[in-house]
Design a protein around this motif. Structure first.
Motif, PDB file in Angstrom:
ATOM      1  N   GLN A 111       0.838  -1.199   0.000  1.00 19.28           N
ATOM      2  CA  GLN A 111       0.000   0.000   0.000  1.00 19.28           C
ATOM      3  C   GLN A 111       0.871   1.246   0.000  1.00 19.28           C
ATOM      4  OE1 GLN A 111      -2.382  -1.219   3.552  1.00 19.28           O
ATOM      5  NE2 GLN A 111      -4.089  -0.579   2.242  1.00 19.28           N
ATOM      6  N   THR A 112       0.281   2.348  -0.468  1.00 19.49           N
ATOM      7  CA  THR A 112       0.983   3.628  -0.490  1.00 19.49           C
ATOM      8  C   THR A 112       0.225   4.613   0.387  1.00 19.49           C
ATOM      9  OG1 THR A 112       1.727   3.172  -2.739  1.00 19.49           O
ATOM     10  CG2 THR A 112       1.900   5.439  -1.985  1.00 19.49           C
ATOM     11  N   PHE A 113       0.969   5.274   1.254  1.00 19.36           N
ATOM     12  CA  PHE A 113       0.415   6.257   2.183  1.00 19.36           C
ATOM     13  C   PHE A 113       1.254   7.533   2.124  1.00 19.36           C
ATOM     14  CE2 PHE A 113      -0.502   2.121   4.173  1.00 19.36           C
ATOM     15  CZ  PHE A 113      -1.867   2.236   4.436  1.00 19.36           C
ATOM     16  N   ARG A 114       0.678   8.619   2.611  1.00 18.18           N
ATOM     17  CA  ARG A 114       1.425   9.853   2.816  1.00 18.18           C
ATOM     18  C   ARG A 114       1.669   9.952   4.320  1.00 18.18           C
ATOM     19  NH1 ARG A 114       2.785  13.171  -0.672  1.00 18.18           N
ATOM     20  NH2 ARG A 114       1.179  12.482  -2.130  1.00 18.18           N
ATOM     21  N   VAL A 115       2.887  10.301   4.707  1.00 17.66           N
ATOM     22  CA  VAL A 115       3.258  10.364   6.120  1.00 17.66           C
ATOM     23  C   VAL A 115       2.684  11.631   6.745  1.00 17.66           C
ATOM     24  CG1 VAL A 115       5.154  10.442   7.781  1.00 17.66           C
ATOM     25  CG2 VAL A 115       5.392   9.090   5.679  1.00 17.66           C
ATOM     26  N   GLY A 116       1.997  11.434   7.860  1.00 19.35           N
ATOM     27  CA  GLY A 116       1.464  12.544   8.641  1.00 19.35           C
ATOM     28  C   GLY A 116       2.299  12.739   9.901  1.00 19.35           C
ATOM     29  N   ALA A 117       1.673  13.303  10.900  1.00 15.05           N
ATOM     30  CA  ALA A 117       2.362  13.655  12.144  1.00 15.05           C
ATOM     31  C   ALA A 117       2.591  12.434  13.030  1.00 15.05           C
ATOM     32  CB  ALA A 117       1.545  14.690  12.901  1.00 15.05           C
ATOM     33  N   LEU A 118       3.582  12.565  13.883  1.00 12.97           N
ATOM     34  CA  LEU A 118       3.839  11.596  14.953  1.00 12.97           C
ATOM     35  C   LEU A 118       3.153  12.087  16.219  1.00 12.97           C
ATOM     36  CD1 LEU A 118       7.627  11.146  14.327  1.00 12.97           C
ATOM     37  CD2 LEU A 118       6.030   9.247  14.401  1.00 12.97           C
ATOM     38  N   ASP A 119       2.802  11.162  17.113  1.00 14.49           N
ATOM     39  CA  ASP A 119       2.276  11.586  18.411  1.00 14.49           C
ATOM     40  C   ASP A 119       3.413  12.178  19.242  1.00 14.49           C
ATOM     41  OD1 ASP A 119       3.696   9.302  19.176  1.00 14.49           O
ATOM     42  OD2 ASP A 119       2.046   8.415  20.294  1.00 14.49           O
ATOM     43  N   ALA A 132      -6.624   8.505  -3.028  1.00 13.14           N
ATOM     44  CA  ALA A 132      -8.075   8.409  -2.896  1.00 13.14           C
ATOM     45  C   ALA A 132      -8.701   9.803  -2.947  1.00 13.14           C
ATOM     46  CB  ALA A 132      -8.449   7.728  -1.586  1.00 13.14           C
ATOM     47  N   LYS A 133      -9.911   9.891  -3.488  1.00 11.15           N
ATOM     48  CA  LYS A 133     -10.604  11.180  -3.562  1.00 11.15           C
ATOM     49  C   LYS A 133     -10.863  11.714  -2.152  1.00 11.15           C
ATOM     50  CE  LYS A 133     -14.493  13.504  -5.674  1.00 11.15           C
ATOM     51  NZ  LYS A 133     -15.634  13.390  -6.566  1.00 11.15           N
ATOM     52  N   ASN A 134     -11.312  10.854  -1.273  1.00 11.98           N
ATOM     53  CA  ASN A 134     -11.524  11.193   0.144  1.00 11.98           C
ATOM     54  C   ASN A 134     -10.662  10.256   0.979  1.00 11.98           C
ATOM     55  OD1 ASN A 134     -13.617  13.207  -0.199  1.00 11.98           O
ATOM     56  ND2 ASN A 134     -14.904  11.504  -0.887  1.00 11.98           N
ATOM     57  N   PRO A 135      -9.381  10.579   1.120  1.00 10.21           N
ATOM     58  CA  PRO A 135      -8.461   9.638   1.770  1.00 10.21           C
ATOM     59  C   PRO A 135      -8.803   9.371   3.237  1.00 10.21           C
ATOM     60  CG  PRO A 135      -7.377  11.741   1.351  1.00 10.21           C
ATOM     61  CD  PRO A 135      -8.735  11.822   0.733  1.00 10.21           C
ATOM     62  N   GLN A 136      -8.642   8.120   3.618  1.00 13.46           N
ATOM     63  CA  GLN A 136      -8.804   7.731   5.010  1.00 13.46           C
ATOM     64  C   GLN A 136      -7.487   7.985   5.733  1.00 13.46           C
ATOM     65  OE1 GLN A 136     -10.332   3.612   4.221  1.00 13.46           O
ATOM     66  NE2 GLN A 136     -11.723   4.227   5.869  1.00 13.46           N
ATOM     67  N   VAL A 159      -4.031  18.231  -2.780  1.00 10.98           N
ATOM     68  CA  VAL A 159      -4.188  19.208  -1.711  1.00 10.98           C
ATOM     69  C   VAL A 159      -4.734  18.556  -0.439  1.00 10.98           C
ATOM     70  CG1 VAL A 159      -5.426  21.303  -1.021  1.00 10.98           C
ATOM     71  CG2 VAL A 159      -4.426  21.139  -3.307  1.00 10.98           C
ATOM     72  N   VAL A 160      -5.745  17.714  -0.564  1.00 17.61           N
ATOM     73  CA  VAL A 160      -6.352  17.105   0.621  1.00 17.61           C
ATOM     74  C   VAL A 160      -5.331  16.261   1.382  1.00 17.61           C
ATOM     75  CG1 VAL A 160      -7.324  15.079  -0.562  1.00 17.61           C
ATOM     76  CG2 VAL A 160      -8.388  15.926   1.536  1.00 17.61           C
ATOM     77  N   GLU A 161      -4.462  15.545   0.671  1.00 17.85           N
ATOM     78  CA  GLU A 161      -3.434  14.741   1.343  1.00 17.85           C
ATOM     79  C   GLU A 161      -2.426  15.644   2.047  1.00 17.85           C
ATOM     80  OE1 GLU A 161      -1.612  11.781  -1.198  1.00 17.85           O
ATOM     81  OE2 GLU A 161      -3.546  11.231  -2.055  1.00 17.85           O
TER      82      GLU A 161
END
Length: 183
Positions: A111-119, A132-136, A159-161
């Motif tokens: 799978q391919t993901f975009r990296v977000g924040a760490l806790d 995805a149009k509305n990414p989870q 932009v949404v990602e």
């Protein structure tokens, strides 16, 4: 005295790297005929510039030469030193790798993901479904993501990602738990 091992060289240069806010991401030696090669990959949260790499390369070279002259190291007929940054093929395995690649695409488990924040404890990372149009949004323990690698991306991210990747962990965790974007 044998050619110095990776552990010996790593311990020798650790304080130099740390004094510049850098981490040793990889160190390897390649024995090649008369001259061997020492390859060191360094990185930091600000990503070292070429000038910074040249400066630390000169310091490491001077240190190695002094240790060899003192009889504490033996590089045989000589060595070539290469100081670089890790490439995109470095598997992401530590929290700092995810922090430094925030907003980038990664590939893990088909799978391919975009990296977000760490806790705040840097134990859990938010990953945004890519393409995805509305990414989870998903949260995973960093320890469960060994083997993730950065994907080379030639286009600007959707932009949404990018917006989701830019949220704090607490903000993105709300999105992950409710499925709604609440900025």
């Amino acid at each position: 005295m044998a050619f110095p091992g990776v552990e010996t060289l790593t311990e020798l240069i650790r304080s130099l790297a740390e004094s510049r806010g850098m981490d040793i991401e990889d160190l390897r030696t390649v024995k090649a005929g008369k001259k061997s090669q020492v390859v060191i990959a360094l990185d930091s949260d600000t990503h070292p510039s070429l000038d910074e790499l040249e400066e630390i390369s000169n310091e490491i070279s001077s240190l190695f030469d002094a240790k060899e002259e003192a009889g504490e190291l033996n590089f045989g007929a000589g060595y070539t030193l290469e100081v670089t940054t890790p490439g995109v093929d470095l598997p992401l395995s530590a929290p700092r790798h995810f922090r430094r690649n925030r907003g980038r695409l990664i590939h893990i488990r088909e799978q391919t993901f975009r990296v977000g924040a760490l806790d705040a404890e840097e134990k859990t990372v938010a990953l945004i479904e890519a393409g995805a149009k509305n990414p989870q949004v998903f949260t995973f323990p960093v320890s469960d993501l060994a083997g993730a690698v950065v994907e080379v991306e030639f286009n600007n991210p959707p932009v949404v990602e990018s917006e989701l990747a830019g949220l704090t962990f607490d903000e993105v965790a709300k999105v992950a738990s409710t499925g709604e974007e609440d900025k």
